[in-house]
Design a protein around this motif. Sequence first.
Motif, PDB file in Angstrom:
ATOM      1  N   THR A   3       0.793  -1.191   0.037  1.00  0.00           N
ATOM      2  CA  THR A   3       0.023  -0.067  -0.007  1.00  0.00           C
ATOM      3  C   THR A   3       1.101   1.374   0.015  1.00  0.00           C
ATOM      4  N   ALA A   4       0.461   2.197  -1.057  1.00  0.00           N
ATOM      5  CA  ALA A   4       1.603   3.502  -0.876  1.00  0.00           C
ATOM      6  C   ALA A   4       0.688   4.213  -0.456  1.00  0.00           C
ATOM      7  N   VAL A   5       1.488   5.323   0.553  1.00  0.00           N
ATOM      8  CA  VAL A   5       0.951   6.362   1.190  1.00  0.00           C
ATOM      9  C   VAL A   5       1.855   7.466   0.717  1.00  0.00           C
ATOM     10  N   VAL A   6       1.186   8.503   0.241  1.00  0.00           N
ATOM     11  CA  VAL A   6       1.905   9.876  -0.309  1.00  0.00           C
ATOM     12  C   VAL A   6       1.245  11.082   0.494  1.00  0.00           C
ATOM     13  N   PRO A   7       2.324  11.548   1.341  1.00  0.00           N
ATOM     14  CA  PRO A   7       2.008  13.192   1.921  1.00  0.00           C
ATOM     15  C   PRO A   7       2.106  14.068   0.943  1.00  0.00           C
ATOM     16  N   ALA A   8       1.004  14.678   0.394  1.00  0.00           N
ATOM     17  CA  ALA A   8       1.252  15.412  -0.774  1.00  0.00           C
ATOM     18  C   ALA A   8       2.013  16.572  -0.693  1.00  0.00           C
ATOM     19  N   ASP A   9       2.221  17.077   0.834  1.00  0.00           N
ATOM     20  CA  ASP A   9       2.940  18.226   1.039  1.00  0.00           C
ATOM     21  C   ASP A   9       4.409  17.989   1.219  1.00  0.00           C
ATOM     22  N   ALA A  10       4.783  16.640   1.068  1.00  0.00           N
ATOM     23  CA  ALA A  10       6.338  16.214   1.394  1.00  0.00           C
ATOM     24  C   ALA A  10       6.716  15.478  -0.220  1.00  0.00           C
ATOM     25  N   ILE A  11       6.229  16.139  -1.084  1.00  0.00           N
ATOM     26  CA  ILE A  11       7.000  15.773  -2.455  1.00  0.00           C
ATOM     27  C   ILE A  11       6.820  17.158  -3.166  1.00  0.00           C
ATOM     28  N   ALA A  12       7.713  16.894  -4.115  1.00  0.00           N
ATOM     29  CA  ALA A  12       7.889  18.383  -4.953  1.00  0.00           C
ATOM     30  C   ALA A  12       8.468  17.928  -6.426  1.00  0.00           C
ATOM     31  N   GLY A  13       7.889  18.767  -7.509  1.00  0.00           N
ATOM     32  CA  GLY A  13       8.654  18.571  -8.646  1.00  0.00           C
ATOM     33  C   GLY A  13       8.510  20.099  -9.454  1.00  0.00           C
ATOM     34  N   VAL A  14       8.830  19.932 -10.473  1.00  0.00           N
ATOM     35  CA  VAL A  14       8.781  21.215 -11.365  1.00  0.00           C
ATOM     36  C   VAL A  14       8.088  21.151 -12.707  1.00  0.00           C
TER      37      VAL A  14
END
Length: 224
Positions: free
Chosen positions: A168-179
């Motif tokens: 199961t993948a959990v992604v904290p959206a405010d702890a990833i970044a891109g451009v």
Amino acid sequence: MAPDTARLGEQLDPASTVLLTVECQRGVVGPDGALPELAATVRKSGALANIARLVAAAHDADVQVLHAVAERRPDGRGASRNARLFKATERLPVQQVIGSTAVRIAEPIPVTEDDLVVRRLHGLSPVAGTGVDALLRNFGCRTLVVTGVSANVAIPNAVFDAVNLGYTAVVPADAIAGVPADYTPAMVRHTLALVATVTTTDDILNSWRRPQRPHRPQRPHRAR
């Protein structure tokens, strides 16, 4: 839509959860990194600070932490060259060379002796072909929390690989970044939300602060 709190708490059981940081190394997200726009975005957005908070909380909650680092040999042997991204990387002013400061975990992320640093010389994924799957299974992992950069390539790679491998993948959206910066929320909404539990740093921290199951036995010391 925010995940159900009780369900999220079950997914984030410290005994079966591993926190993964992706390419949070000085040569990528540091102030003198090879990708200034990405480094500026991850810091300005607060993502790097949130990753540091998550890692510190994982240490306190006895959640295993893995740091996935991309690096290369000085002679480039073993490096991938079958995509434009790899060729562009070879021309960057800062190279992620084995043993250099560029491949050290960036401040302010804390690292302890119980953390594992998994290094790769090739490819796009911090999971596939890196030995991470075997490590996760040895840790009894059922849920992988994915943080870091970039939302353009490595983060979706890690999420897809985790799901394909049965985690199961959990992604904290405010702890990833891109451009560019506005690409990340679009990626989360239209892609990652279809396959992962999308949440926030604070929700994860609150889950790990709640009374959990009995503390798991002390793990033996592992070589890093």
